[in-house]
Write a protein that holds these residues in place. Structure first.
Motif, PDB file in Angstrom:
ATOM      1  N   ALA A 281      65.138  59.475  67.764  1.00  0.00           N
ATOM      2  CA  ALA A 281      66.055  59.029  68.816  1.00  0.00           C
ATOM      3  C   ALA A 281      66.882  60.199  69.350  1.00  0.00           C
ATOM      4  O   ALA A 281      67.026  60.371  70.562  1.00  0.00           O
ATOM      5  CB  ALA A 281      66.982  57.945  68.278  1.00  0.00           C
ATOM      6  N   GLU A 282      67.430  61.028  68.458  1.00  0.00           N
ATOM      7  CA  GLU A 282      68.338  62.108  68.894  1.00  0.00           C
ATOM      8  C   GLU A 282      67.593  63.279  69.507  1.00  0.00           C
ATOM      9  O   GLU A 282      68.125  63.977  70.372  1.00  0.00           O
ATOM     10  CB  GLU A 282      69.181  62.587  67.708  1.00  0.00           C
ATOM     11  CG  GLU A 282      70.192  61.559  67.233  1.00  0.00           C
ATOM     12  CD  GLU A 282      71.079  62.080  66.116  1.00  0.00           C
ATOM     13  OE1 GLU A 282      70.949  63.254  65.738  1.00  0.00           O
ATOM     14  OE2 GLU A 282      71.905  61.299  65.622  1.00  0.00           O
TER      15      GLU A 282
ATOM     16  N   GLY B 100      69.646  57.948  78.071  1.00  0.00           N
ATOM     17  CA  GLY B 100      69.161  56.565  77.917  1.00  0.00           C
ATOM     18  C   GLY B 100      70.123  55.711  77.122  1.00  0.00           C
ATOM     19  O   GLY B 100      71.027  56.223  76.448  1.00  0.00           O
ATOM     20  N   ALA B 101      69.948  54.385  77.196  1.00  0.00           N
ATOM     21  CA  ALA B 101      70.780  53.417  76.449  1.00  0.00           C
ATOM     22  C   ALA B 101      72.265  53.592  76.754  1.00  0.00           C
ATOM     23  O   ALA B 101      73.118  53.454  75.876  1.00  0.00           O
ATOM     24  CB  ALA B 101      70.521  53.528  74.949  1.00  0.00           C
ATOM     25  N   GLY B 102      72.602  53.937  78.036  1.00  0.00           N
ATOM     26  CA  GLY B 102      74.004  54.042  78.434  1.00  0.00           C
ATOM     27  C   GLY B 102      74.740  55.234  77.854  1.00  0.00           C
ATOM     28  O   GLY B 102      75.962  55.266  77.796  1.00  0.00           O
TER      29      GLY B 102
ATOM     30  N   ASP C 169      77.131  63.849  72.452  1.00  0.00           N
ATOM     31  CA  ASP C 169      76.475  62.591  72.833  1.00  0.00           C
ATOM     32  C   ASP C 169      77.545  61.512  72.874  1.00  0.00           C
ATOM     33  O   ASP C 169      78.215  61.264  71.866  1.00  0.00           O
ATOM     34  CB  ASP C 169      75.397  62.213  71.806  1.00  0.00           C
ATOM     35  CG  ASP C 169      74.160  63.084  71.949  1.00  0.00           C
ATOM     36  OD1 ASP C 169      73.516  63.007  72.992  1.00  0.00           O
ATOM     37  OD2 ASP C 169      73.854  63.847  71.008  1.00  0.00           O
ATOM     38  N   VAL C 170      77.711  60.868  74.039  1.00  0.00           N
ATOM     39  CA  VAL C 170      78.845  59.964  74.200  1.00  0.00           C
ATOM     40  C   VAL C 170      78.462  58.822  75.156  1.00  0.00           C
ATOM     41  O   VAL C 170      77.607  58.992  76.032  1.00  0.00           O
ATOM     42  CB  VAL C 170      80.060  60.786  74.730  1.00  0.00           C
ATOM     43  CG1 VAL C 170      79.789  61.323  76.108  1.00  0.00           C
ATOM     44  CG2 VAL C 170      81.341  59.992  74.699  1.00  0.00           C
ATOM     45  N   ASP C 171      79.079  57.666  74.962  1.00  0.00           N
ATOM     46  CA  ASP C 171      78.869  56.555  75.897  1.00  0.00           C
ATOM     47  C   ASP C 171      79.391  56.965  77.276  1.00  0.00           C
ATOM     48  O   ASP C 171      80.417  57.651  77.381  1.00  0.00           O
ATOM     49  CB  ASP C 171      79.616  55.300  75.412  1.00  0.00           C
ATOM     50  CG  ASP C 171      79.007  54.738  74.133  1.00  0.00           C
ATOM     51  OD1 ASP C 171      77.856  55.102  73.841  1.00  0.00           O
ATOM     52  OD2 ASP C 171      79.673  53.966  73.432  1.00  0.00           O
TER      53      ASP C 171
ATOM     54  N   ARG D 285      63.372  53.614  64.011  1.00  0.00           N
ATOM     55  CA  ARG D 285      64.661  53.356  64.679  1.00  0.00           C
ATOM     56  C   ARG D 285      64.441  52.528  65.941  1.00  0.00           C
ATOM     57  O   ARG D 285      63.518  52.827  66.720  1.00  0.00           O
ATOM     58  CB  ARG D 285      65.346  54.671  65.057  1.00  0.00           C
ATOM     59  CG  ARG D 285      66.090  55.324  63.915  1.00  0.00           C
ATOM     60  CD  ARG D 285      66.858  56.551  64.354  1.00  0.00           C
ATOM     61  NE  ARG D 285      67.930  56.243  65.300  1.00  0.00           N
ATOM     62  CZ  ARG D 285      68.974  57.050  65.492  1.00  0.00           C
ATOM     63  NH1 ARG D 285      69.082  58.169  64.816  1.00  0.00           N
ATOM     64  NH2 ARG D 285      69.907  56.724  66.368  1.00  0.00           N
ATOM     65  N   PRO D 286      65.271  51.502  66.169  1.00  0.00           N
ATOM     66  CA  PRO D 286      65.079  50.672  67.376  1.00  0.00           C
ATOM     67  C   PRO D 286      65.248  51.463  68.676  1.00  0.00           C
ATOM     68  O   PRO D 286      64.652  51.122  69.692  1.00  0.00           O
ATOM     69  CB  PRO D 286      66.155  49.585  67.241  1.00  0.00           C
ATOM     70  CG  PRO D 286      67.114  50.068  66.206  1.00  0.00           C
ATOM     71  CD  PRO D 286      66.363  50.995  65.314  1.00  0.00           C
ATOM     72  N   ASP D 287      66.064  52.536  68.644  1.00  0.00           N
ATOM     73  CA  ASP D 287      66.269  53.326  69.865  1.00  0.00           C
ATOM     74  C   ASP D 287      65.386  54.580  69.876  1.00  0.00           C
ATOM     75  O   ASP D 287      65.668  55.544  70.580  1.00  0.00           O
ATOM     76  CB  ASP D 287      67.742  53.708  70.023  1.00  0.00           C
ATOM     77  CG  ASP D 287      68.282  54.443  68.792  1.00  0.00           C
ATOM     78  OD1 ASP D 287      67.598  54.429  67.746  1.00  0.00           O
ATOM     79  OD2 ASP D 287      69.378  55.022  68.878  1.00  0.00           O
TER      80      ASP D 287
END
Length: 605
Positions: free
Chosen positions: A102-103, A434-436, A407-409, A132-134
């Motif tokens: 993911a990362e 991705g993922a917001g 890495d931040v929202d 991992r789901p993401d």
């Protein structure tokens, strides 16, 4: 024992699953009995490694697979311990590069991969945590390839095999459609892809000391790889430093090889073996241990410079000597000198009067781990605020710059950019991951990042991830504003009382609770305003023999604010110190007496 050997290092960013993967490899290669109880992350043997869930020291292990001996070296993932990784790669003929599905590649991935490629090692790439789901394995493979190209990998290195794995569940496949059963495909790939050690048996014995540790039974133990020749127990050897000067001569009193997590005594070792030797008292890391007829030392990489330092002095607070057994400057000096000898990424200098010691390292985490280790050994000491190591070149001041990947929202991205700009950082890249989420890259002076971690977590409501890596030295960027409120300072010595703390809660947040011992000049909380405020936390309620309803309000205390050792080190200002003892961490003013504080502030202004 088989003479067919493969030496391989596992490198990755912190928390991408190196140590967990090694656990699974060791279990599936038959290292443990079926009914044997085995700890999780068996390679993280130190207390601090187990508590923090990180690898601090590089460690070799060994397994047998299809009559081939595979030596595997577990390496740290934190940039602060990068000195370990650089040296360890000398022992390997190949590397496994582990990347989170993911990362993707992170700053430390880039750092360790660059070192491995520069040494000509051929990597095997594993995309780990596939479950991992993401997870986004296809994109991560592209990012890894781009990283190889940007690090000037040659054609042979660019032709890397890719495996997909879940280290925790113990399976690895070359194609995501294949059955997910075990790690045998990875072990078979290591045998075919990693070269045998390129060694010269006929030459006299020589090995490069790469790791140094001490054993209660054997004394000082040096670990390294035999580059050429062979040696037997009780052979005479000498140690050469990088300049070719003889450091000492001695005998090989013990020769050990790795078998699983154990060190096993052997009578003879050969070129290509990763071994551990005992019997030498002065030889250190980067020295060549060799036959007396050898005159040329083996090449070793220079270690990246220390970028941050702290001053360590004797604990001189009113509570000195109450909790620790090692309190004198001589004891502290001997301990720090032995650390600087073992840990090449740490630098050591002392003041002229030998009562203050400056310790340099890669970052707050590395310095914090050293101080925490000393604390557990019974030391009492006083630590200053970390400061960066400034260089002078051609009359120009140069300071260390770090590459920071955040890495931040998306909703918190603007406040992070604003905070980093105030710290004199330059944004070099900003993209959606991705993922917001946003991934933002900065080049920031190390000075501006001291103490930013806690504010960063507050700004991102605990959801942001910040990774830092030393980038280069650059011209000094001017003053960085230090935004921190004043301190609440105790006026007297005694134990804090709930009644006094309750009445002071409006003034700021407290660091001490009911019945905590305090002394004059100790910092007991953070003021709501920018000035320091002296407060009395010992003041009890005035008791009379009259009791009326309405005068006895219940005392409700907000729990005191807890900080880790690294948080406290980066929290203090120039005129403050951190008192470290085996049982307590206390913040205090450099001058405990208020008159001396006033005099010092006048002199400073």
């Amino acid at each position: 024992m088989s003479r067919d050997i493969r030496n391989i290092a596992i490198i990755a960013h912190v928390d991408h699953g190196k140590t967990t993967l090694i656990d699974s490899i060791m279990k599936q290669s038959g290292m443990f009995r079926e009914n044997q109880a085995v700890d999780e992350r068996v390679m993280d043997s130190g207390d601090l490694e187990k508590e923090r869930g990180i690898t601090i020291l590089a460690k070799p292990t060994s397994i047998q697979w299809n009559d081939v001996r595979i030596n595997i070296i577990d390496t740290p993932g934190h940039a602060d311990f990068g000195g370990e990784v650089e040296r360890v790669l000398h022992m390997a003929d190949g590397v496994i590069l582990l990347t989170d599905a993911a990362e993707g590649p992170m700053p430390q991935t880039k750092f360790v991969l660059g070192k491995a490629l520069a040494q000509g090692l051929r990597p095997i790439v594993i995309i780990n945590k596939i479950d991992r789901p993401d997870g986004r394995p296809e994109e991560v493979v592209d990012e890894v390839f781009d990283l190889f190209v940007s690090l000037d990998a040659n054609d042979e290195q660019l032709d890397f095999p890719i495996m997909y794995a879940s280290g925790r569940d113990g399976w690895c496949v070359s194609d995501l459609d294949n059955p997910r059963e075990n790690l045998h495909p990875l072990l078979d790939l290591i045998l075919t892809h990693v070269q045998k050690p390129q060694v010269e048996e006929g030459k006299p014995f020589a090995m490069l000391a790469t790791l140094l540790d001490s054993d209660p039974f054997l004394g000082r133990c040096l670990t390294g790889r035999v580059q050429h020749g062979s040696a037997k127990v009780n052979d005479t050897v000498k140690a050469l430093n990088l300049n070719g000067e003889t450091v000492e001569s001695g005998r090989l009193s013990k020769l050990l090889m790795f078998d699983g997590t154990e060190r096993v005594p052997v009578e003879e070792v050969h070129a290509g073996d990763i071994i551990c030797i005992a019997g030498l008292t002065k030889a250190s890391v980067a020295d060549t241990i060799c036959d007396p007829q050898v005159t040329e030392p083996l090449q070793s990489t220079p270690i990246d410079p220390a970028t941050m330092s702290v001053n360590i002095t004797v604990n001189d607070s009113p509570f000195a000597g109450k909790e620790g057994s090692k309190v004198t400057s001589t004891m502290i000096r001997d301990r720090l000198m032995s650390e600087a000898e073992v840990n090449v990424a740490i630098t050591y200098t002392e003041s002229e009067d030998k009562d203050s010691f400056e310790i340099g390292g890669r970052g707050e985490l590395q310095l914090g781990v050293l101080i925490e280790t000393m604390r557990r050994e019974g030391f009492e000491l006083t630590v200053s605020r970390p400061k960066v190591v400034i260089k002078e070149e051609d009359g120009q001041k140069l300071e260390p710059i770090e590459e920071v990947i955040i890495d931040v929202d998306e909703e918190y991205a603007s406040s992070v950019v604003d905070a980093m700009n105030r710290r004199k950082a330059e944004m070099t890249d900003m993209r959606s991951s991705g993922a917001g989420k946003q991934r933002i890259t900065f080049l920031a002076p190390s000075r501006g990042l001291i103490g930013y971690q806690s504010k960063f977590l507050t700004d991102t409501r605990g959801t942001g991830i910040m990774n830092r890596l030393f980038h280069s030295y650059a011209p000094y960027k001017g003053d960085v504003p230090q935004r921190r409120n004043g301190a609440l300072i105790s006026t007297d010595q005694g134990t804090a009382v709930a009644y006094a703390l309750f009445n002071l809660q409006d003034r700021g947040s407290m660091f001490v609770g009911h019945q905590t011992p305090v002394y004059g000049g100790m910092i007991v909380g953070e003021h709501n305003r920018e000035n320091d405020l002296e407060v009395n936390v010992l003041k009890g309620k005035q008791l009379t023999n009259v009791r009326a309803s309405g005068t006895d309000d219940a005392v409700k205390l907000t729990p005191p604010r807890k900080m880790s050792l690294e948080d406290m080190m980066s929290y203090i200002n120039e005129d403050e110190l951190l008192e470290v003892t085996p049982q307590s961490l206390r913040l205090r003013k450099k001058f405990l007496c208020p008159h001396e504080r006033k005099k010092a502030s006048r002199a400073a202004s």
